[in-house]
Design an enzyme around this catalytic site. Structure first.
Site, mmCIF file in Angstrom:
data_model
loop_
_atom_site.group_PDB
_atom_site.id
_atom_site.type_symbol
_atom_site.label_atom_id
_atom_site.label_comp_id
_atom_site.label_asym_id
_atom_site.label_seq_id
_atom_site.Cartn_x
_atom_site.Cartn_y
_atom_site.Cartn_z
ATOM 1 N N THR A 46 0.830 -1.214 0.000
ATOM 2 C CA THR A 46 0.000 0.000 0.000
ATOM 3 C C THR A 46 0.856 1.252 0.000
ATOM 4 O O THR A 46 0.604 2.200 -0.755
ATOM 5 C CB THR A 46 -0.914 0.003 1.240
ATOM 6 O OG1 THR A 46 -1.645 -1.203 1.292
ATOM 7 C CG2 THR A 46 -1.861 1.177 1.211
ATOM 8 N N THR A 47 1.894 1.267 0.853
ATOM 9 C CA THR A 47 2.761 2.436 0.969
ATOM 10 C C THR A 47 3.515 2.684 -0.328
ATOM 11 O O THR A 47 3.913 3.815 -0.618
ATOM 12 C CB THR A 47 3.748 2.250 2.138
ATOM 13 O OG1 THR A 47 3.013 1.851 3.293
ATOM 14 C CG2 THR A 47 4.515 3.521 2.441
ATOM 15 N N TYR A 109 -13.317 -4.496 -2.450
ATOM 16 C CA TYR A 109 -14.502 -4.192 -3.245
ATOM 17 C C TYR A 109 -15.398 -5.416 -3.451
ATOM 18 O O TYR A 109 -16.500 -5.461 -2.918
ATOM 19 C CB TYR A 109 -14.159 -3.548 -4.599
ATOM 20 C CG TYR A 109 -15.395 -3.015 -5.292
ATOM 21 C CD1 TYR A 109 -16.052 -1.894 -4.793
ATOM 22 C CD2 TYR A 109 -15.936 -3.657 -6.399
ATOM 23 C CE1 TYR A 109 -17.209 -1.429 -5.392
ATOM 24 C CE2 TYR A 109 -17.087 -3.195 -7.005
ATOM 25 C CZ TYR A 109 -17.730 -2.078 -6.493
ATOM 26 O OH TYR A 109 -18.882 -1.627 -7.071
ATOM 27 N N TYR A 135 -2.605 -10.402 4.585
ATOM 28 C CA TYR A 135 -2.626 -8.999 4.996
ATOM 29 C C TYR A 135 -4.069 -8.613 5.304
ATOM 30 O O TYR A 135 -4.904 -8.547 4.398
ATOM 31 C CB TYR A 135 -2.031 -8.131 3.880
ATOM 32 C CG TYR A 135 -1.963 -6.648 4.167
ATOM 33 C CD1 TYR A 135 -2.134 -6.125 5.446
ATOM 34 C CD2 TYR A 135 -1.708 -5.756 3.131
ATOM 35 C CE1 TYR A 135 -2.067 -4.762 5.678
ATOM 36 C CE2 TYR A 135 -1.632 -4.391 3.352
ATOM 37 C CZ TYR A 135 -1.815 -3.901 4.635
ATOM 38 O OH TYR A 135 -1.755 -2.544 4.855
ATOM 39 N N ARG A 140 -9.293 -0.525 4.847
ATOM 40 C CA ARG A 140 -9.079 -0.227 3.431
ATOM 41 C C ARG A 140 -9.887 -1.135 2.511
ATOM 42 O O ARG A 140 -10.311 -0.709 1.437
ATOM 43 C CB ARG A 140 -7.591 -0.363 3.077
ATOM 44 C CG ARG A 140 -6.734 0.810 3.529
ATOM 45 C CD ARG A 140 -5.321 0.649 2.985
ATOM 46 N NE ARG A 140 -4.466 1.753 3.371
ATOM 47 C CZ ARG A 140 -4.274 2.863 2.645
ATOM 48 N NH1 ARG A 140 -4.899 3.012 1.503
ATOM 49 N NH2 ARG A 140 -3.472 3.813 3.086
ATOM 50 N N LYS A 164 0.092 -10.197 8.352
ATOM 51 C CA LYS A 164 0.264 -8.801 8.725
ATOM 52 C C LYS A 164 -1.084 -8.321 9.216
ATOM 53 O O LYS A 164 -2.056 -8.271 8.449
ATOM 54 C CB LYS A 164 0.739 -7.963 7.533
ATOM 55 C CG LYS A 164 0.838 -6.468 7.842
ATOM 56 C CD LYS A 164 1.176 -5.661 6.590
ATOM 57 C CE LYS A 164 1.192 -4.163 6.909
ATOM 58 N NZ LYS A 164 1.437 -3.337 5.696
ATOM 59 N N ILE A 206 5.617 -4.681 9.863
ATOM 60 C CA ILE A 206 5.777 -4.173 8.497
ATOM 61 C C ILE A 206 5.387 -2.708 8.580
ATOM 62 O O ILE A 206 4.230 -2.379 8.798
ATOM 63 C CB ILE A 206 4.935 -4.975 7.495
ATOM 64 C CG1 ILE A 206 5.466 -6.416 7.426
ATOM 65 C CG2 ILE A 206 4.973 -4.322 6.115
ATOM 66 C CD1 ILE A 206 4.667 -7.349 6.544
#
Length: 296
Positions: A46-47, A109, A135, A140, A164, A206
């Site tokens: 994501t980052t 989604y 994850y 999100r 994570k 992380i």
């Protein structure tokens, strides 16, 4: 064996002003992270603005990081997608390129049921045949992994080795660790919860914070694992105001601003992400200075 133990940096993807990936700058960041004591590189998460990279850019960036790190520390490739077929293909390519692990976000989604999540992860990992980190970041994705689902995958999907956890719900984390009964490695996905998650048996974090403070983030974990709980806790608490500033807007807006304030020149963000608001950036700069980070 864990993919890594300690602090893995969720690395930004630097951009040129024309919004193309800046590979020269990426190499500099990789070298700085390794020199700073980071325990693993997590690339294209994501980052790293994975959501707005093309598949070609995504895979080139992963291959670039693997090549430049050259086995000095583990490289974990973010290859998750809400399309099982896409995630499977990218995961296979990352494995073939030499990734030490893959990071697989829950489908967003379209989401999927818990049975659908089991099939999603099983399909990807059976094809890729590389250690996989689940994850869980429901804020999100709108999709959360139940503790029982994590336990099923940990005990039945050969290559699912870690998770994570970024739900922010420590009770849920405890439920996962109870259900898995030692069958999974746990990494904090939140920089403000490193010590709490280590206390539940975690292997590390992380981290977004590692982009600007690799040594300190590494030290939070290392001190705890050495039994120096008080020192680890003190460093975790010292970092909290900076962590809050790094998440005052949607990640990775603030961390890219922070790196640019440090003179790292990581460039702009791709839309729909926009530059950090001036008031928030002022607070961020102040907290960086208080933490001991030199600004350009």
């Amino acid at each position: 064996m864990a993919i890594f133990e300690g602090a893995g940096v969720a690395l930004v993807t630097p951009m040129n002003e024309n919004l193309e990936v800046n590979y020269d700058k990426l190499e500099e960041l990789l070298e700085e992270q390794i020199a700073g004591g980071t325990d693993a590189i997590v690339i294209c998460g994501t980052t790293g603005e994975s959501a707005t990279l093309t598949e070609e850019e995504h895979m080139r960036t992963i291959r670039f990081a693997i090549d430049k790190v050259n086995h000095r520390i583990p490289v974990v490739a973010g290859t998750g997608s809400n399309s099982t077929a896409t995630a499977t293909q990218m995961s296979k390519e990352a494995a073939e390129a030499g990734a030490d692990g893959i990071l697989l976000v829950t489908p967003y989604y379209n989401k999927g049921t818990q049975n659908g999540l089991i099939k999603h992860y099983t399909t990807i990992t059976e094809e890729a045949k590389v250690p996989a980190i689940l994850y869980n970041v429901p804020s999100r994705t709108g999709c959360s992994l139940a503790a029982s689902t994590v336990a099923y995958l940990a005990k039945n999907a050969e290559y699912v080795t870690a998770i994570k956890e970024a739900s922010g719900d420590i009770s849920h984390v405890a439920d996962i660790m109870y259900a898995c009964d030692g069958a999974i490695d746990l990494y904090s996905g939140n920089d403000d919860q490193i010590v709490p998650i280590l206390s539940l048996g975690g292997k590390g974090v992380i981290s977004v914070l590692s982009n600007v403070a690799p040594k300190e983030t590494h030290d939070i974990v290392a001190l705890f694992l050495e039994g120096k709980i008080k020192e680890s806790r003190e460093l975790q608490l010292k970092a909290l105001p900076l962590v809050h500033a790094l998440f005052s807007e949607v990640n990775p807006i603030p961390v890219k601003a922070a790196l640019n304030l440090m003179g790292k020149e990581v460039g702009p963000l791709r839309l729909p992400l926009t530059e950090m608001e001036a008031a928030h950036q002022e607070v961020l700069a102040e907290e960086m200075k208080k933490f001991g980070i030199k600004l350009a």
